[in-house]
Design an enzyme around this catalytic site. Structure first.
Site, PDB file in Angstrom:
ATOM      1  N   THR A 176      41.870  46.981  49.132  1.00  0.00           N
ATOM      2  CA  THR A 176      42.571  45.696  49.265  1.00  0.00           C
ATOM      3  C   THR A 176      44.071  45.877  49.098  1.00  0.00           C
ATOM      4  O   THR A 176      44.865  45.229  49.782  1.00  0.00           O
ATOM      5  CB  THR A 176      42.020  44.681  48.239  1.00  0.00           C
ATOM      6  OG1 THR A 176      40.606  44.602  48.370  1.00  0.00           O
ATOM      7  CG2 THR A 176      42.604  43.302  48.476  1.00  0.00           C
TER       8      THR A 176
ATOM      9  N   ASP B  18      38.453  43.991  57.812  1.00  0.00           N
ATOM     10  CA  ASP B  18      38.013  44.592  56.550  1.00  0.00           C
ATOM     11  C   ASP B  18      36.492  44.719  56.561  1.00  0.00           C
ATOM     12  O   ASP B  18      35.804  43.970  57.266  1.00  0.00           O
ATOM     13  CB  ASP B  18      38.476  43.699  55.397  1.00  0.00           C
ATOM     14  CG  ASP B  18      38.239  44.329  54.036  1.00  0.00           C
ATOM     15  OD1 ASP B  18      38.009  45.557  53.976  1.00  0.00           O
ATOM     16  OD2 ASP B  18      38.278  43.605  53.037  1.00  0.00           O
ATOM     17  N   GLU B  19      35.952  45.646  55.771  1.00  0.00           N
ATOM     18  CA  GLU B  19      34.494  45.879  55.682  1.00  0.00           C
ATOM     19  C   GLU B  19      33.897  46.045  57.080  1.00  0.00           C
ATOM     20  O   GLU B  19      32.871  45.454  57.422  1.00  0.00           O
ATOM     21  CB  GLU B  19      33.808  44.725  54.937  1.00  0.00           C
ATOM     22  CG  GLU B  19      34.302  44.476  53.530  1.00  0.00           C
ATOM     23  CD  GLU B  19      33.858  45.535  52.526  1.00  0.00           C
ATOM     24  OE1 GLU B  19      33.250  46.538  52.946  1.00  0.00           O
ATOM     25  OE2 GLU B  19      34.132  45.365  51.334  1.00  0.00           O
TER      26      GLU B  19
ATOM     27  N   GLN C 122      28.769  52.778  52.721  1.00  0.00           N
ATOM     28  CA  GLN C 122      28.452  51.515  52.051  1.00  0.00           C
ATOM     29  C   GLN C 122      27.903  50.466  53.023  1.00  0.00           C
ATOM     30  O   GLN C 122      27.961  49.269  52.749  1.00  0.00           O
ATOM     31  CB  GLN C 122      29.691  50.972  51.334  1.00  0.00           C
ATOM     32  CG  GLN C 122      30.166  51.871  50.194  1.00  0.00           C
ATOM     33  CD  GLN C 122      31.307  51.248  49.424  1.00  0.00           C
ATOM     34  OE1 GLN C 122      31.110  50.338  48.608  1.00  0.00           O
ATOM     35  NE2 GLN C 122      32.513  51.735  49.658  1.00  0.00           N
TER      36      GLN C 122
ATOM     37  N   ARG D  48      29.420  51.340  41.158  1.00  0.00           N
ATOM     38  CA  ARG D  48      29.893  50.104  40.506  1.00  0.00           C
ATOM     39  C   ARG D  48      30.477  50.347  39.112  1.00  0.00           C
ATOM     40  O   ARG D  48      31.398  49.648  38.699  1.00  0.00           O
ATOM     41  CB  ARG D  48      28.750  49.081  40.376  1.00  0.00           C
ATOM     42  CG  ARG D  48      28.130  48.539  41.659  1.00  0.00           C
ATOM     43  CD  ARG D  48      29.133  48.058  42.665  1.00  0.00           C
ATOM     44  NE  ARG D  48      29.457  49.103  43.641  1.00  0.00           N
ATOM     45  CZ  ARG D  48      30.535  49.094  44.406  1.00  0.00           C
ATOM     46  NH1 ARG D  48      31.429  48.140  44.266  1.00  0.00           N
ATOM     47  NH2 ARG D  48      30.751  50.057  45.276  1.00  0.00           N
TER      48      ARG D  48
END
Length: 671
Positions: free
Chosen positions: A29, A215-216, A246, A608
């Site tokens: 980000t 993004d993503e 991911q 995580r």
């Protein structure tokens, strides 16, 4: 924190196609927002030429918030920071009439869709309890997302629900159009249709926007990518940011091949790899790398971390799921008593929701506060949904689903028998219920079985709807009109009759007040023209569709699925139930599918934690009351023994752990 060389390269590459492989915790980000700020402030590119897309309203809002701290507000004017669906909605609001819809179209949320499919099932004499509408909608949505335009969509018909979905699909699509309504999939499908069939519409956007960022990108599906391609036209100033490792949303239609094939589609693209992880310790990252390298077809890359630690990852194998829960809860209790971690810094991650029960039970036994992420949020509260239904019905009297929710709320003496008669009449005449209401009001001899008192109530209801329809259209401010409508409807009186506790009554009324506040904030946002009640309803529909995320100030231990954990981070994480049939999932094993996505899901879970990671499995697990043997997940064998410690646990081990814990507790008391 300064940008590292790879991040700097991504930020300063502005022209032409750019692929940024952003590993977990690599400052993605930061890179995106710094890149946009660099374009506007250093390259003098007008913000009104930039489109930056993400997948949730939350991530778009975070991007906007960070940019506002970096770039003066006036320089950001005209930039699009939104989700794919919000961009689609923006296009439809300007051009939907070209597709034969009225301007004031309705955006169906999940509840509306389920009600509609239930109605279609009943028409086909199928019991919605035996054929859940959600199952039909899941198949319809997948077809619409994977096959492009709905008229060309195909459905999986190899099983019963698929055959029923195929039969209902044309009825569903035609019914939406008749109601001047669209669903969330249409927010991509219909703009794509507009851009492909109306060149002048596409050209207007090609002239306006020149720089695009996604993004993503690994979560993009084929339909979204085709929509984006039509939207950007010949411009190759396309920056995509993501991580194939991911990609965990194939069940929603996402296509990991899009990011893997980007360099083939754009041979002159620059590729930047962000490999330094700023979140997790070295042992956690080494363990995650040892897992994900086993996936076939992935782009070669290896994360690294400069956060050194002698705390290895620990794997515990327990006798059964109860022992597993006891082990996890006792560890959590121990670190909380020692004040090593706060509750909201701890997460228990599992593959599927049913796994939470034994952990909830054990945490409750120990009086450890916890939160199962994904519970009720603001928009699930009854009074909020009731008020939104009134708003929707005032905006669109053809919305029979909203009508059925509010017609007898507050109570008007219009019971189910009368409502069924009115519905049957509407079906037989192929008109909306509102048109039937007008006929009842205008003609005393029409539907004589409807009693006089009910006719009077229908008259008052129609009068209320039409009064506020005019007020919302004519008033300079919408929020005061909504406040007046809530008062006129009598929500406060009805809630007071429903609840006995004063604090509950106040809380529910406060929720209605918050809805008025939301409308007030919405009106205060900068935009080119005065917003309408339709604009507000469309914003609400998008918000109601977002996955609920945990509130930042919640102090409880978090319980959530690995899918829900994507994008989140915690100090201490327990990944539980790591057994064959759970992860990888039994469906994947039985159908002989490649387990790469299941491995990616575990990888997401493993990346995580910031400080400590535990992995657990049970040797037996109860199914329908019977104790069944379990095998450890095949993924456990792939983990590096250099950084993962293995502890097969017997009951005596747990007893020793409990004794050690009690001794620690006594020492703390003495101290």
């Amino acid at each position: 924190m300064k940008l590292n060389p790879a991040q700097m390269e991504a930020v300063h590459t502005v022209e032409g196609p750019l692929l940024v492989f952003a590993g977990a915790g690599s400052g993605k980000t930061r890179v995106i927002t710094n890149r946009i700020a660099h374009m506007i402030q250093d390259k003098d590119i007008s913000a009104s030429k930039i489109v930056a897309l993400s997948f949730t309203n939350k991530s778009s809002a975070e991007m906007a918030d960070r940019l506002r701290k970096m770039v003066p507000r006036e320089k950001l004017k005209g930039i699009i920071l939104s989700t794919f669906h919000s961009l689609g909605l923006r296009i439809l609001k300007d051009h939907i009439t070209k597709l034969g819809y009225h301007e004031t179209f309705l955006l169906f949320n999940g509840g509306d869709q389920e009600s509609f499919v239930s109605e279609l099932l009943k028409i086909k004499k199928i019991d919605p309890k035996k054929v859940p509408p959600k199952e039909i909608l899941r198949r319809i949505s997948y077809a619409k997302n994977t096959m492009g335009l709905s008229k060309n969509a195909s459905l999986e018909v190899s099983e019963e629900f698929g055959l029923i979905a195929q039969e209902l699909f044309p009825m569903y699509e035609e019914g939406l159009k008749e109601k001047n309504a669209i669903d969330f999939d249409d927010l991509i499908l219909l703009p794509k249709k507009l851009l492909s069939e109306f060149p002048e519409v596409a050209e207007s956007y090609h002239k306006k926007y020149k720089y695009f960022l996604v993004d993503e990108f690994q979560d993009t599906n084929q339909l979204q990518y085709e929509f984006l391609s039509l939207f950007r036209g010949a411009s190759d100033n396309l920056c995509v940011v993501g991580d194939d490792d991911q990609s965990i949303y194939a069940f929603r239609g996402s296509n990991v091949e899009l990011i893997l094939n980007f360099e083939r589609e754009f041979p002159h693209a620059k590729t930047v790899r962000l490999l330094e992880n700023y979140r997790s310790t070295t042992p956690i990252i080494v363990a995650a790398n040892s897992l994900i390298k086993n996936n076939k077809g992935r782009k070669e890359k290896e994360l690294f971390s400069r956060i050194y630690s002698n705390e290895n990852v620990e794997y515990y194998e327990t006798a059964d799921e109860r022992e597993e829960a006891i082990f996890v809860a006792s560890r959590i209790q121990s670190v909380m008593i020692k004040n090593e971690f706060q509750g909201n810094e701890i997460a228990i991650l599992f593959r599927t929701n049913f796994q939470s029960r034994p952990f909830e039970e054990e945490l409750r036994n120990r009086s450890i506060p916890y939160k199962v992420v994904g519970g009720y949020n603001f928009f699930d509260r009854k009074e909020v949904r009731d008020c939104i239904s009134y708003l929707r019905y005032v905006a669109n009297p053809k919305d029979d689903y909203s009508l059925l929710r509010i017609l007898n709320y507050p109570k008007r003496g219009i019971g189910p028998t009368t409502i069924n008669k009115l519905q049957e009449e509407a079906y037989s005449k192929n008109v909306s219920l509102f048109e039937i209401f007008h006929k009842i009001i205008e003609n005393v001899d029409y539907l004589t079985e409807v009693k006089t008192k009910v006719r009077q109530e229908i008259y008052h209801f129609v009068e209320l709807v039409e009064t506020f329809k005019k007020k919302f259209a004519l008033s300079p401010k919408l929020a005061p009109v909504l406040k007046e409508m809530i008062t006129q409807i009598g929500f406060e009186r009805e809630i007071s009759l429903e609840e006995s506790e004063e604090k509950v009554i106040k809380a529910r009324i406060y929720n209605l007040s918050e809805l008025v506040n939301m409308l007030s904030y919405f009106e205060s946002e900068e935009r080119e023209s005065k917003p309408s009640i339709f604009d507000f309803l469309q914003r609400l529909a998008l918000l109601m569709e977002d996955d609920p995320k945990e509130e930042e100030k919640d102090r409880r231990v978090q319980l959530l699925t690995m899918h829900q954990s994507k994008g989140l981070e915690y100090d201490l994480v327990f990944l539980v139930g790591l057994e064959e049939g759970i992860l990888p999932n039994s469906r994947v094993i039985e159908e002989g599918e490649v387990v790469d996505e299941e491995r990616r899901l575990l990888y997401v879970g493993m990346t995580r934690p910031r400080r400590k990671l535990y992995l657990t499995a049970a040797r037996t697990r109860r199914k329908f009351g019977e104790q069944i043997e379990s095998a450890p997940s095949r993924f456990i064998e792939e983990l590096s023994r250099d950084v993962v410690l293995f502890f097969p646990m017997e009951t005596k081990d747990r007893e020793a752990e409990t004794q050690n814990f009690l001794e620690e507790l006594e020492k703390l008391k003495v101290g």
